[in-house]
Design a protein around this motif. Structure first.
Motif, PDB file in Angstrom:
ATOM      1  N   THR A 151       0.395  -0.695   0.133  1.00  0.00           N
ATOM      2  CA  THR A 151       0.252  -0.252   0.212  1.00  0.00           C
ATOM      3  C   THR A 151       0.803   1.557   0.196  1.00  0.00           C
ATOM      4  OG1 THR A 151      -1.771  -0.883   0.832  1.00  0.00           O
ATOM      5  CG2 THR A 151      -1.586   0.868   1.978  1.00  0.00           C
ATOM      6  N   ILE A 152       1.852   0.770   0.839  1.00  0.00           N
ATOM      7  CA  ILE A 152       2.734   2.133   0.847  1.00  0.00           C
ATOM      8  C   ILE A 152       3.868   2.732  -0.599  1.00  0.00           C
ATOM      9  CG2 ILE A 152       4.720   3.319   2.317  1.00  0.00           C
ATOM     10  CD1 ILE A 152       3.420   1.778   4.818  1.00  0.00           C
ATOM     11  N   ALA A 153       4.723   1.243  -1.274  1.00  0.00           N
ATOM     12  CA  ALA A 153       6.041   1.220  -1.382  1.00  0.00           C
ATOM     13  C   ALA A 153       5.437   0.784  -2.525  1.00  0.00           C
ATOM     14  CB  ALA A 153       6.306   0.277  -0.574  1.00  0.00           C
ATOM     15  N   ASP A 154       6.587   0.537  -3.938  1.00  0.00           N
ATOM     16  CA  ASP A 154       6.338   0.155  -5.187  1.00  0.00           C
ATOM     17  C   ASP A 154       6.668  -1.159  -5.620  1.00  0.00           C
ATOM     18  OD1 ASP A 154       5.606   3.222  -6.126  1.00  0.00           O
ATOM     19  OD2 ASP A 154       7.367   3.455  -5.096  1.00  0.00           O
ATOM     20  N   GLY A 155       7.394  -1.343  -4.793  1.00  0.00           N
ATOM     21  CA  GLY A 155       7.966  -2.983  -4.772  1.00  0.00           C
ATOM     22  C   GLY A 155       8.133  -3.608  -3.370  1.00  0.00           C
ATOM     23  N   ALA A 156       8.686  -5.192  -3.336  1.00  0.00           N
ATOM     24  CA  ALA A 156       9.095  -5.633  -2.427  1.00  0.00           C
ATOM     25  C   ALA A 156      10.074  -6.702  -2.668  1.00  0.00           C
ATOM     26  CB  ALA A 156       7.983  -6.415  -1.676  1.00  0.00           C
ATOM     27  N   ILE A 157      11.648  -6.498  -1.569  1.00  0.00           N
ATOM     28  CA  ILE A 157      12.531  -7.374  -1.406  1.00  0.00           C
ATOM     29  C   ILE A 157      12.167  -8.728  -1.097  1.00  0.00           C
ATOM     30  CG2 ILE A 157      14.807  -8.398  -2.075  1.00  0.00           C
ATOM     31  CD1 ILE A 157      14.911  -4.921  -3.051  1.00  0.00           C
ATOM     32  N   VAL A 158      11.922  -9.795  -1.191  1.00  0.00           N
ATOM     33  CA  VAL A 158      11.676 -11.105   0.025  1.00  0.00           C
ATOM     34  C   VAL A 158      12.625 -12.105  -0.537  1.00  0.00           C
ATOM     35  CG1 VAL A 158       9.831 -12.429   1.126  1.00  0.00           C
ATOM     36  CG2 VAL A 158       9.757 -10.674  -0.305  1.00  0.00           C
ATOM     37  N   GLY A 159      13.681 -12.086   1.110  1.00  0.00           N
ATOM     38  CA  GLY A 159      14.347 -13.326   0.994  1.00  0.00           C
ATOM     39  C   GLY A 159      14.149 -14.378   1.641  1.00  0.00           C
ATOM     40  N   THR A 160      13.860 -14.155   3.479  1.00  0.00           N
ATOM     41  CA  THR A 160      13.590 -15.010   5.097  1.00  0.00           C
ATOM     42  C   THR A 160      12.256 -15.389   4.295  1.00  0.00           C
ATOM     43  OG1 THR A 160      15.345 -13.854   6.124  1.00  0.00           O
ATOM     44  CG2 THR A 160      13.933 -15.209   7.126  1.00  0.00           C
ATOM     45  N   TYR A 161      11.551 -15.110   4.374  1.00  0.00           N
ATOM     46  CA  TYR A 161       9.842 -15.362   4.760  1.00  0.00           C
ATOM     47  C   TYR A 161       9.915 -17.017   3.624  1.00  0.00           C
ATOM     48  CZ  TYR A 161       4.946 -15.957   5.219  1.00  0.00           C
ATOM     49  OH  TYR A 161       4.110 -17.106   4.711  1.00  0.00           O
ATOM     50  N   PHE A 162      10.467 -16.866   2.065  1.00  0.00           N
ATOM     51  CA  PHE A 162      10.151 -17.641   1.064  1.00  0.00           C
ATOM     52  C   PHE A 162      11.239 -19.280   1.513  1.00  0.00           C
ATOM     53  CE2 PHE A 162       9.557 -14.140  -2.149  1.00  0.00           C
ATOM     54  CZ  PHE A 162       8.363 -14.475  -1.705  1.00  0.00           C
ATOM     55  N   LYS A 163      11.428 -18.721   2.674  1.00  0.00           N
ATOM     56  CA  LYS A 163      12.379 -19.871   2.876  1.00  0.00           C
ATOM     57  C   LYS A 163      11.861 -21.232   3.780  1.00  0.00           C
ATOM     58  CE  LYS A 163      16.745 -18.538   1.978  1.00  0.00           C
ATOM     59  NZ  LYS A 163      17.648 -17.931   3.016  1.00  0.00           N
ATOM     60  N   GLN A 164      12.627 -22.788   4.011  1.00  0.00           N
ATOM     61  CA  GLN A 164      11.227 -23.232   4.653  1.00  0.00           C
ATOM     62  C   GLN A 164      11.211 -23.088   6.342  1.00  0.00           C
ATOM     63  OE1 GLN A 164      13.262 -27.454   4.769  1.00  0.00           O
ATOM     64  NE2 GLN A 164      11.486 -27.981   5.987  1.00  0.00           N
ATOM     65  N   ASP A 165      10.239 -22.736   6.510  1.00  0.00           N
ATOM     66  CA  ASP A 165       9.658 -22.396   7.842  1.00  0.00           C
ATOM     67  C   ASP A 165      10.346 -21.143   8.248  1.00  0.00           C
ATOM     68  OD1 ASP A 165       9.010 -25.129   8.699  1.00  0.00           O
ATOM     69  OD2 ASP A 165      10.827 -25.874   8.697  1.00  0.00           O
ATOM     70  N   GLY A 166      10.514 -19.516   7.662  1.00  0.00           N
ATOM     71  CA  GLY A 166      11.011 -18.748   7.605  1.00  0.00           C
ATOM     72  C   GLY A 166      11.741 -18.496   8.641  1.00  0.00           C
ATOM     73  N   VAL A 167      13.169 -19.257   8.137  1.00  0.00           N
ATOM     74  CA  VAL A 167      14.622 -19.518   8.896  1.00  0.00           C
ATOM     75  C   VAL A 167      15.496 -19.274   7.474  1.00  0.00           C
ATOM     76  CG1 VAL A 167      15.743 -20.776   9.697  1.00  0.00           C
ATOM     77  CG2 VAL A 167      13.816 -21.239  10.300  1.00  0.00           C
ATOM     78  N   PHE A 168      16.049 -17.686   8.067  1.00  0.00           N
ATOM     79  CA  PHE A 168      16.880 -17.658   6.912  1.00  0.00           C
ATOM     80  C   PHE A 168      18.070 -18.701   6.927  1.00  0.00           C
ATOM     81  CE2 PHE A 168      22.105 -15.727   6.788  1.00  0.00           C
ATOM     82  CZ  PHE A 168      21.254 -14.491   5.756  1.00  0.00           C
ATOM     83  N   GLU A 169      18.723 -19.511   7.059  1.00  0.00           N
ATOM     84  CA  GLU A 169      19.786 -20.421   6.410  1.00  0.00           C
ATOM     85  C   GLU A 169      19.170 -21.455   5.913  1.00  0.00           C
ATOM     86  OE1 GLU A 169      21.288 -18.442  10.299  1.00  0.00           O
ATOM     87  OE2 GLU A 169      19.721 -20.029   9.810  1.00  0.00           O
ATOM     88  N   ASN A 170      17.986 -21.455   5.839  1.00  0.00           N
ATOM     89  CA  ASN A 170      17.351 -22.691   5.190  1.00  0.00           C
ATOM     90  C   ASN A 170      16.793 -22.362   4.163  1.00  0.00           C
ATOM     91  OD1 ASN A 170      17.278 -24.208   7.589  1.00  0.00           O
ATOM     92  ND2 ASN A 170      14.778 -23.890   7.597  1.00  0.00           N
ATOM     93  N   ARG A 171      16.878 -23.854   2.379  1.00  0.00           N
ATOM     94  CA  ARG A 171      16.036 -23.222   1.431  1.00  0.00           C
ATOM     95  C   ARG A 171      14.844 -23.013   0.724  1.00  0.00           C
ATOM     96  NH1 ARG A 171      19.567 -27.696  -2.328  1.00  0.00           N
ATOM     97  NH2 ARG A 171      21.611 -28.074  -0.577  1.00  0.00           N
TER      98      ARG A 171
END
Length: 272
Positions: free
Chosen positions: A231-251
């Motif tokens: 609603t605010i931004a023109d776009g988003a960059i997503v990393g951690t949420y896309f990982k298994q269980d939302g854990v940074f180290e996972n695939r």
């Protein structure tokens, strides 16, 4: 939406997925027994999960090159060029690169691999977890021109992770002078670290001060809040949420990608 976003992503309010590469040669965490081939194979697997899950673009970064350098060793970008080269036939969305935390190396890698955009810390002086962190956007901009990268779009991270701006200036003023004096193609607003929530007030402040320059929310986007953030931004960059269980180290996990991208599409449908 800014014209260049339209022409590159062909969708309103694009979501760019981070493709985090495993530790590389020279990094403390590099698995020398498995070698670079293992880095490539993991990257291919995660690229598949991200693209099949419906992301609008990807950003390939050396996220596991911890602890980061602010001036990288040549082996880092050289290895990344090999990895990106092996992915090219499988990449079906717009792609960018990010050599953490080295703006010149990011631009060099983009030119060498045909990447359309880079994200880095291009402006400011910071006290950071990596020591005193200085930048020189005038030099970097001229380097981009010299190496034939004038069409490579620059995402400026205006609120760096793990660092504090040394000058006593408010975020509105920083944004206004960054836009006027340093010519960013887009501005990113981050939380404290990868995956950390981006402050809504900070995002709003930057968006209101950025004029026609696109503003991306850079960390902390999740399926339940992607509509609020876009609603605010023109776009988003997503990393951690896309990982298994939302854990940074996972695939990357295709199911989580589909969940967030479904929510993003539902939000876009409300925009007409």
């Amino acid at each position: 939406m800014a014209n260049w976003l339209d022409s590159v992503f062909k969708v309103n309010k694009p979501v760019i997925a981070m493709l985090h590469l495993s530790a590389l040669p020279g990094d403390p965490g590099f698995d020398s027994a498995a070698g670079v081939r293992a880095v490539v194979e993991r990257a291919k697997s995660e690229l598949g999960a991200l693209q099949e899950g419906g992301v609008d673009g990807i950003m390939i970064s050396n996220e596991f090159s911890l602890p980061y350098l602010t001036a990288t060793e040549p082996i880092t970008a050289i290895t990344m060029a090999r990895v990106v080269g092996e992915l090219l036939n499988e990449i079906s969305v717009p792609y960018g690169v990010n050599v953490l935390w080295d703006g010149r190396a990011s631009i060099d890698l983009a030119v060498a691999t045909g990447a359309q955009y880079v994200r880095e810390i291009f402006t400011g002086v910071y006290a950071s977890d990596f020591g005193l962190w200085n930048t020189n956007i005038g030099e970097v901009a001229r380097h981009r021109a010299r190496v034939g990268g004038k069409d490579v779009k620059l995402f400026f991270n205006i609120v760096p992770e793990s660092a504090k701006y040394l000058a006593d200036r408010d975020l509105k003023s920083i944004t206004e002078t960054t836009v006027f004096a340093t010519l960013p193609d887009a501005i990113c607003v981050s939380g404290l670290t990868a995956g950390a929530a981006t402050d809504v007030q900070a995002l709003t402040t930057v968006k209101n001060a950025a004029g026609s320059v696109p503003v991306f929310v850079n960390t902390g986007v999740r399926a339940h809040n992607v509509g609020e953030q876009l609603t605010i931004a023109d776009g988003a960059i997503v990393g951690t949420y896309f990982k298994q269980d939302g854990v940074f180290e996972n695939r990357a996990d295709r199911t989580r990608v589909e969940e967030l991208m479904g929510a993003a599409r539902d939000f876009r449908a409300t925009l007409g």
